[in-house]
Design an enzyme around this catalytic site. Sequence first.
Site, mmCIF file in Angstrom:
data_model
loop_
_atom_site.group_PDB
_atom_site.id
_atom_site.type_symbol
_atom_site.label_atom_id
_atom_site.label_comp_id
_atom_site.label_asym_id
_atom_site.label_seq_id
_atom_site.Cartn_x
_atom_site.Cartn_y
_atom_site.Cartn_z
ATOM 1 C CG ASP A 197 -0.314 19.522 21.041
ATOM 2 O OD1 ASP A 197 -1.561 19.598 21.029
ATOM 3 O OD2 ASP A 197 0.327 18.895 21.900
ATOM 4 C CG ASP B 289 18.621 11.479 -10.145
ATOM 5 O OD1 ASP B 289 18.584 10.372 -10.710
ATOM 6 O OD2 ASP B 289 18.459 12.558 -10.741
ATOM 7 C CE LYS C 208 -1.635 4.909 -0.874
ATOM 8 N NZ LYS C 208 -1.926 3.740 -1.643
ATOM 9 C CG HIS D 94 -2.084 0.886 1.161
ATOM 10 N ND1 HIS D 94 -2.307 1.894 2.076
ATOM 11 C CD2 HIS D 94 -3.108 0.955 0.282
ATOM 12 C CE1 HIS D 94 -3.413 2.539 1.771
ATOM 13 N NE2 HIS D 94 -3.929 1.993 0.689
ATOM 14 C CG HIS E 63 -6.963 8.134 -0.655
ATOM 15 N ND1 HIS E 63 -5.628 8.163 -0.984
ATOM 16 C CD2 HIS E 63 -7.347 6.830 -0.706
ATOM 17 C CE1 HIS E 63 -5.211 6.927 -1.240
ATOM 18 N NE2 HIS E 63 -6.238 6.101 -1.077
ATOM 19 C CE LYS F 257 -4.011 6.390 2.533
ATOM 20 N NZ LYS F 257 -5.450 6.265 2.627
#
Length: 838
Positions: free
Chosen positions: A636, A213, A208, A206, A629, A631
Amino acid sequence: MAPGEDSRMFAGLRDKLKATNLYDAKIGAIHLKNKIGKFGNLINANHRHDEEHEKATDDKRNRIAESHRFNSFAPERDGNKIKWYVDGQDYFYAVSVALEKAKETIYIEDWWLSPELFLRRPPFYNQEYRLDQILKRRAEAGVKIYIIVYKEVAAAVSCNSAHTKHALHALCPEGSPGHGNITVLRHPDHNVFENAGDMTFYWAHHEKFIVIDYEIAFIGGLDLCFGRWDSRQHPCADVHPAGVQNEMFPGQDFNNNRIMDFQTVEDWKSNELSKADYGRMPWHDVAMCLIGDCVFDIAEHFVLRWNFVKRDKYKRSEKVDWLTMTGREGENEDLIAVQRPKHPVGEYINHPLSPLENRSWAKGQQGTVHAQIIRSSSDWSSGILTEHSIQNAYCEIIENAQHFVYIENQFFITATGEEQAPIHNTIGRAIVNACVKAGKEGRKFRVIIIIPAVPGFAGDLRDDAAMGTRAIMDYQYKSIHRGPQSIFEQIKAQGVDPKQHIFIFNLRSYDRLNKTAAMVEQEEKSGVKYQDVQRAEAEEIMAEGIHSTTDRRPTLRDETGGKEKERLIEQKRKFEEQRTEVGLDKEMTSTDSIAATAMLNGGKVSEQRWDDDLEKEKENFIQEELYIHGKLLIVDDRIVICGSSNINDRSQLGIHDSELSIVMEDYNTIDSTMDGQPFKAGHHAATLRRLLWREHLGLLPAQPPDASKDPNAQPVDVCPNDIMEGPEYDFVADPMSDKVWEMWTGNADTNTQIFRHLFRADPDDNIKTFDDYEAFLPRHNKFKQGHLHDPFMPAQEVREKLDQIKGHLVWMPLDFLCDAPMAEKGLQVNAYTESIYT
């Protein structure tokens, strides 16, 4: 015969045999023996960790993790330069800029990668910035491109990684520049003969992220795939009477998961909604770009994954090389799963290709962000013992929060203890502890959670086919407030009122389809539907990609694709012939999207021009949930976690889905206030939170599609974020301000009421049983999903009601189906499938 002469003679004979078919046959027999030996793994689940050298590697990894915060494989790193991106428009544009500058290597790891994705919009005017075309140019320039994608179970997921692999490999055919410079691996393997003991059908890769380089990296919630590109006003409409070339979402990139999921993505036409009849599901996401020592850690995770997949699936493939790494040589190459079998297949390539010390971040600190890479990873996904440093980080950071916890996530399934089976991650317990502590101390403290109203799966929630979707929702409600082990009830049990501390919201967007009377007349006179014209447009700008499928027979593909293209182009020609006849050659007065009216200075819906009778306009108003979508965790105004990890067991336990995230704390502080008191906020966390809140409140202007002059759409090495200072920036500066909270909850109140009144948007608090559902939103074919519920409401009243919606905040309906069994145990929900949903 002299001593040792016999051994020298046989050694010489072996050298001569190496050049013969006999030697090749021997090696083949050894490989076959090892292949057959994999069936033994069925009865030895610990087969990667039972030999002495494997145990030594595991011990070494454990010692390293134990010396790091959160038990992560990666250390804390000072001096990172990190830039945030909110929504796909800015992120994808920045990725396109960075990819074009690649000189040596590109690493990409995605759950889903769509080769035909346009990184800049509108697509018709930016065809050279389609992802596969950018990668083709870099490969032809000599850049080595390494890609790992999740190999899906086709019966359950529609991302078609085989199409991704074959389409990208076909970009540089043998004999052409760049041939061999793009390598795509898919994992896990579902071949019972090759990988009998190591197959997994339930869990996914999952992550991404992108590494370019060894200099710069991107990480967050955005896959390089269809359905993710979006701007901050989050339009639902994509109808363009002035010309289909103005479309923003070609082919399958126009999608509404609540109506129809992606299907056969190698052929966009099989999964198409008519843009003239339906709206898309808008998409909200967050990601990061960074330069600094953390780039090395992200690269290390990729190389570990690459070598593990090589070992697990491609060990006997000459087309897949082993990757070694500067800094992980010699006795430490086992940390990145390098193996050196007696008869290796494939080369050993050391990365980076030029000296590591030449990287800008290796020469000194580039920024002020203290950061650490964390992950969820285990034996099936990386060949390592289980690591769940993401869950460790979430729990510790939330529990230590003093003022607020802000969460944006695709899911919210968590436990408060061991009595909440089948849920096991304990982020919920950390929230309980933080709220109880604040409540007993009399301290103002809020946990603000934004999640989707409905998980992004197609179908009416009343249907039996939606049982899995309802099961996820059921687990979310049980995590939040239903049952004695829920977060609310556990807080209440300790004498603290959870409603004073925890607040949960969704996002929702509205728009208007610009399906004017003239366009309808154009359809009638030409005999061609707008849907066919949009097919032709997608065929024109996506044809090469959509016909580069898993079918490797180019002649058949070209013949069928060519005939279809000719037919569609002829349809488009007939449609365009009627443009002047119906008056569409003149300047349009009605806009193609009114989503901007929910944003700052976007005008009012009641003041928007419409090229027809206002009563006809009513048919074209649409709404949809704005799918969260990202995450993201902000605590604070100082600490941020961003990455691929959802709040559920799949993402947090380590033994299920593989994930990668980053913890960030900016040591560059800014003078701010917290509940009216002077406060030192981290620049990175505070500016990101302020931009997000302004977007949700409608206190940011809409974005034009051309991002070329937007600083927030550039990589971090080009310029820092534009924090967009002004009165609205100052207004949301204090996250605990009473005025901010009044606007936040006030907008949510009003928006929720308007969406209920005009559209009967579901789910809703008035739907407590399935009978209530039918009364609230009767099932019939009179009205299309997402359209106005009452066709007899006066047009001007509809417009004036929409005027009241500001931003996208709505309350999460916590009473939805509270008196009904949401997910009864049976074939779809049982002891075997529960872990899939949680």
